[in-house]
Design a protein around this motif. Structure first.
Motif, PDB file in Angstrom:
ATOM      1  N   PHE A  62      66.326   6.610  34.545  1.00 59.70           N
ATOM      2  CA  PHE A  62      65.603   6.547  33.278  1.00 59.70           C
ATOM      3  C   PHE A  62      64.604   7.684  33.334  1.00 59.70           C
ATOM      4  O   PHE A  62      63.815   7.773  34.275  1.00 59.70           O
TER       5      PHE A  62
ATOM      6  N   HIS B  96      62.521   3.110  23.712  1.00 60.19           N
ATOM      7  CA  HIS B  96      62.470   3.397  25.146  1.00 60.19           C
ATOM      8  C   HIS B  96      62.670   2.122  25.960  1.00 60.19           C
ATOM      9  O   HIS B  96      63.333   2.141  27.004  1.00 60.19           O
TER      10      HIS B  96
ATOM     11  N   SER C  79      66.326   1.346  26.104  1.00 61.09           N
ATOM     12  CA  SER C  79      67.040   2.258  26.997  1.00 61.09           C
ATOM     13  C   SER C  79      66.760   1.933  28.457  1.00 61.09           C
ATOM     14  O   SER C  79      67.670   1.934  29.296  1.00 61.09           O
TER      15      SER C  79
ATOM     16  N   TYR D   1      68.344  -1.478  29.327  1.00 63.46           N
ATOM     17  CA  TYR D   1      69.797  -1.308  29.347  1.00 63.46           C
ATOM     18  C   TYR D   1      70.233  -0.622  30.636  1.00 63.46           C
ATOM     19  O   TYR D   1      71.231  -1.012  31.254  1.00 63.46           O
ATOM     20  N   THR D   2      69.495   0.407  31.031  1.00 65.32           N
ATOM     21  CA  THR D   2      69.867   1.161  32.239  1.00 65.32           C
ATOM     22  C   THR D   2      69.726   0.302  33.486  1.00 65.32           C
ATOM     23  O   THR D   2      70.607   0.317  34.363  1.00 65.32           O
TER      24      THR D   2
ATOM     25  N   THR E 287      73.285   6.725  31.421  1.00 63.43           N
ATOM     26  CA  THR E 287      73.269   5.931  30.203  1.00 63.43           C
ATOM     27  C   THR E 287      72.254   6.560  29.266  1.00 63.43           C
ATOM     28  O   THR E 287      71.107   6.772  29.630  1.00 63.43           O
ATOM     29  N   ARG E 288      72.680   6.893  28.064  1.00 62.37           N
ATOM     30  CA  ARG E 288      71.785   7.541  27.111  1.00 62.37           C
ATOM     31  C   ARG E 288      72.147   7.111  25.701  1.00 62.37           C
ATOM     32  O   ARG E 288      73.258   6.628  25.446  1.00 62.37           O
ATOM     33  N   GLY E 289      71.205   7.282  24.767  1.00 57.41           N
ATOM     34  CA  GLY E 289      71.440   6.893  23.386  1.00 57.41           C
ATOM     35  C   GLY E 289      72.526   7.718  22.740  1.00 57.41           C
ATOM     36  O   GLY E 289      72.831   8.839  23.154  1.00 57.41           O
TER      37      GLY E 289
ATOM     38  N   HIS F 270      74.658   4.303  24.551  1.00 58.24           N
ATOM     39  CA  HIS F 270      74.294   2.995  23.997  1.00 58.24           C
ATOM     40  C   HIS F 270      73.722   3.137  22.589  1.00 58.24           C
ATOM     41  O   HIS F 270      73.433   4.234  22.113  1.00 58.24           O
TER      42      HIS F 270
END
Length: 285
Positions: free
Chosen positions: A12, A24, A27, A30-31, A217-219, A246
């Motif tokens: 992250f 944020h 994210s 989620y990560t 993992t990123r938006g 995501h």
């Protein structure tokens, strides 16, 4: 190609140019959840390469907010502002490959001449300074004109050929798929500026490789930028992780939350009495 690892490593990587908001938080949560599902770990990285906007108080706030959410990470935490010499070396590698050129155009000049936009909606650089002769380049550099250094994307693409990268589906446990990269839609992006020997794109790929990141993992707003990152990884001989995109957290107007729009921060929510459990419910995690 993605690198195998006995233990998946995710990251992250917020920028300390404002307070974290619910986007944020989603994210980050989620990560960390993805790392748990994959049997791996998540690193925290501070992307503070912008000396004008990055503030120590925002770095401290990032730690405070993530700890409030109940998240933990290995120490020490990498801060990009301490690694400019490493990014400069990566830039020098591209220079040695004759893939960077100086650009003296202002934003207003670019906007006036641009006939297209990049995937972020910004004016696409029309390549004005790409055709300056070497003598004029040297004269303007010695004169101290404001300068930035751009990637000659067409030459870079000709060198590497077709690019692909590995993507996971809607779930991080989905079967990996191969996707074709199209970095040419970004044009000749800026990778270095006078006084700042890196950019988000350059420092990101250097650190992902050096930290052994196996999964990013990123938006979904970062899908297009991934094409450019894959190109830089190939040019610099760096590791390429597996990617997963995501959803974004949107405001009432359907726009993604953003510091630039003063989206309500996690600190503000905490002051209003929110708990970490409230945040998780609000973002659906």
């Amino acid at each position: 190609m993605p690198q195998s690892s006995a233990k998946p490593i995710l990251r992250f990587a917020p920028s300390p140019n404002g307070r974290l908001h619910l986007g944020h938080a989603y994210s980050a949560l989620y990560t960390w959840n993805a790392a748990k599902l994959l049997g791996g770990t998540t690193l925290l990285r501070i992307e503070d390469t912008d000396p004008e906007r990055s503030k120590p108080e925002f770095v401290a706030a990032i730690f405070e907010d993530l700890q409030w959410l109940g998240l933990q990470w290995p120490e020490p935490v990498l801060q990009q502002s301490e690694r400019f010499d490493i990014y400069a070396d990566a830039g020098n590698d591209l220079r040695d490959q004759h893939l960077l050129y100086p650009c003296f155009c202002s934003r207003s000049e670019i906007a006036a001449k641009a006939t297209d936009k990049d995937p972020d909606g910004a004016p696409l650089y029309p390549g004005t300074c790409k055709h300056l002769n070497r003598g004029e380049q040297i004269e303007r550099l010695e004169r101290g004109d404001p300068v930035q250094f751009r990637l000659d994307t067409a030459s870079a693409m000709a060198r590497v050929g077709m690019l692909t990268f590995t993507v996971l589906g809607p779930l991080v446990t989905d079967r990996p798929q191969i996707r074709h990269a199209r970095p040419e839609r970004w044009g000749d992006v800026v990778l270095q500026r006078k006084g700042t020997p890196t950019s988000y794109h350059l420092s990101c790929v250097v650190d992902d490789s050096e930290q052994g990141i196996t999964h990013v993992t990123r938006g979904r707003d970062m899908e297009a930028a991934t094409d450019l990152h894959v190109l830089l990884q190939m040019l610099l001989g760096l590791r390429s992780p597996i990617y997963h995109f995501h959803k974004l957290i949107l405001d009432d107007a359907g726009r993604k939350l953003a510091k630039s729009r003063d989206s309500e921060s996690l600190g503000d929510l905490r002051a209003k009495g929110w708990t970490a459990a409230d945040v998780r419910r609000a973002v659906g995690l």
